[in-house]
Motif scaffolding. Sequence first.
Motif, short mmCIF file in Angstrom:
data_model
loop_
_atom_site.label_atom_id
_atom_site.label_comp_id
_atom_site.label_asym_id
_atom_site.label_seq_id
_atom_site.Cartn_x
_atom_site.Cartn_y
_atom_site.Cartn_z
N ASN A 1 1.04 2.61 -12.27
CA ASN A 1 0.77 1.19 -12.04
C ASN A 1 -0.13 0.63 -13.13
O ASN A 1 -0.91 1.36 -13.73
CB ASN A 1 0.10 1.04 -10.67
CG ASN A 1 0.65 -0.11 -9.87
OD1 ASN A 1 1.42 -0.93 -10.37
ND2 ASN A 1 0.25 -0.19 -8.62
N GLY A 2 -0.02 -0.69 -13.38
CA GLY A 2 -0.93 -1.32 -14.33
C GLY A 2 -0.59 -1.05 -15.79
O GLY A 2 -1.43 -0.58 -16.54
N VAL B 1 -2.29 -9.06 -14.00
CA VAL B 1 -3.70 -9.44 -14.14
C VAL B 1 -4.10 -9.26 -15.60
O VAL B 1 -3.56 -8.41 -16.31
CB VAL B 1 -4.67 -8.61 -13.27
CG1 VAL B 1 -4.59 -8.98 -11.82
CG2 VAL B 1 -4.49 -7.12 -13.46
N HIS C 1 -6.74 -7.94 -18.16
CA HIS C 1 -7.81 -6.94 -18.20
C HIS C 1 -8.26 -6.88 -19.64
O HIS C 1 -7.58 -6.29 -20.48
CB HIS C 1 -7.28 -5.59 -17.71
CG HIS C 1 -8.32 -4.53 -17.64
ND1 HIS C 1 -9.34 -4.55 -16.72
CD2 HIS C 1 -8.50 -3.41 -18.38
CE1 HIS C 1 -10.11 -3.48 -16.90
NE2 HIS C 1 -9.62 -2.77 -17.91
N LEU D 1 -1.76 -6.73 -17.68
CA LEU D 1 -1.27 -5.53 -16.99
C LEU D 1 -0.30 -5.91 -15.87
O LEU D 1 -0.51 -6.91 -15.17
CB LEU D 1 -2.44 -4.74 -16.41
CG LEU D 1 -3.50 -4.27 -17.40
CD1 LEU D 1 -4.64 -3.56 -16.67
CD2 LEU D 1 -2.88 -3.34 -18.45
N TYR E 1 1.71 -4.86 -12.36
CA TYR E 1 1.59 -4.02 -11.16
C TYR E 1 2.79 -4.19 -10.26
O TYR E 1 3.28 -5.32 -10.08
CB TYR E 1 0.31 -4.38 -10.38
CG TYR E 1 -0.94 -3.92 -11.06
CD1 TYR E 1 -1.50 -4.68 -12.08
CD2 TYR E 1 -1.53 -2.71 -10.73
CE1 TYR E 1 -2.64 -4.25 -12.74
CE2 TYR E 1 -2.68 -2.26 -11.38
CZ TYR E 1 -3.22 -3.04 -12.39
OH TYR E 1 -4.33 -2.60 -13.04
N LEU E 2 3.23 -3.09 -9.68
CA LEU E 2 4.25 -3.16 -8.65
C LEU E 2 3.61 -3.78 -7.41
O LEU E 2 2.58 -3.29 -6.94
CB LEU E 2 4.75 -1.74 -8.33
CG LEU E 2 5.68 -1.59 -7.13
CD1 LEU E 2 6.97 -2.37 -7.33
CD2 LEU E 2 6.00 -0.12 -6.89
N SER F 1 -12.81 0.44 -15.66
CA SER F 1 -11.43 0.89 -15.79
C SER F 1 -10.50 -0.17 -15.21
O SER F 1 -10.92 -1.04 -14.47
CB SER F 1 -11.25 2.21 -15.06
OG SER F 1 -11.50 2.02 -13.68
N LYS F 2 -9.22 -0.04 -15.51
CA LYS F 2 -8.29 -1.07 -15.03
C LYS F 2 -8.09 -0.92 -13.52
O LYS F 2 -8.22 0.18 -12.97
CB LYS F 2 -6.97 -0.96 -15.78
CG LYS F 2 -6.17 0.28 -15.42
CD LYS F 2 -4.86 0.31 -16.18
CE LYS F 2 -4.02 1.47 -15.67
NZ LYS F 2 -2.82 1.68 -16.45
N PRO F 3 -7.74 -2.04 -12.81
CA PRO F 3 -7.54 -1.95 -11.37
C PRO F 3 -6.42 -0.99 -11.00
O PRO F 3 -5.42 -0.89 -11.71
CB PRO F 3 -7.15 -3.38 -10.98
CG PRO F 3 -7.56 -4.25 -12.10
CD PRO F 3 -7.54 -3.40 -13.33
N GLU F 4 -6.59 -0.29 -9.90
CA GLU F 4 -5.56 0.63 -9.43
C GLU F 4 -4.45 -0.12 -8.69
O GLU F 4 -3.29 0.24 -8.76
CB GLU F 4 -6.16 1.69 -8.50
CG GLU F 4 -6.83 2.83 -9.23
CD GLU F 4 -8.26 2.51 -9.63
OE1 GLU F 4 -8.70 1.36 -9.44
OE2 GLU F 4 -8.95 3.41 -10.15
N PHE F 5 -4.85 -1.15 -7.93
CA PHE F 5 -3.87 -1.89 -7.14
C PHE F 5 -4.08 -3.39 -7.27
O PHE F 5 -5.21 -3.85 -7.25
CB PHE F 5 -3.99 -1.54 -5.65
CG PHE F 5 -3.58 -0.15 -5.36
CD1 PHE F 5 -2.25 0.22 -5.40
CD2 PHE F 5 -4.53 0.81 -5.06
CE1 PHE F 5 -1.86 1.52 -5.15
CE2 PHE F 5 -4.15 2.12 -4.79
CZ PHE F 5 -2.83 2.47 -4.84
#
Lengths: 104, 150
Positions: free
Chosen positions: A24-25, A58, A60, A65, A67-68, B2-6
């Motif tokens: 993800n991301g 989003v 960053h 990035l 995301y699913l 760090s980048k977001p996980e979700f």
Amino acid sequence: MDDVFKALADASRRALLDRLHARNGQTLTDLCDGLAMTRQAVTKHLAILEAANLVATVRHGREKLHYLNPVPIHQIGERWIRKFERGRLAALGELKRKLEERDE
Amino acid sequence: MSKPEFVYVTFIKTTPETLWHALTDRAFTERYWYGCSLTSDWTVGAPMRMDKGGRTVNEGVVLESDPPRKLSYSWVSVYDEEMRQEPPSRVTYLLEPSHGAVKLTVIHDGFADDSKTLPDISTGWPMVLSSLKSILETGQPLIFDSARAA
């Protein structure tokens, strides 16, 4: 919901979702890496997935990035799967996965 | 950082004020959050806790509170011995008006490496957000499934 089904009715877009599901991301460059698709094609597919809310983005730092976003898929499941079927369906899914693994 | 996980996004036909209330009201959260109620006075630095069946399952501190636009709190899953030892992660809600609806973005980040909390919450959020959308748009939450922790 029409947007979700239209977005999912394409193997390339499903492949992009698979890549995000695995990791993800990702940036556009990450997503293009190793794919037999042009950057323009990936950009177009991502726009369709984002319009269907299957992909969320989003910022960053300087990176965008991807995301699913599983929320619309969850809503589809909730619409047609009843509470008590969930456990049995999970068991069937697991059985199918195990048996097909063995065939490979 | 760090980048977001979700990152989760859902569009809900409501107003930012109603959605803010739905995210922060003790009695209302309990109706759609699979039995979890959230308690806090939602000022920065105030404690936040999530209770389920008379037991506190998650705890945190309000990090940012800008009603009805942005809410952020830290998150520790305290119902599990291993998870409660992990450093807190962070949940952020962004509420943006969008074509007569509200775009709700939920970002959960700041997990420790090899976090046990991360896989645990990853199945929970889509359920909670689907249920939240359902209760605000139809008056009915999704079916309560007591097998889930949060």
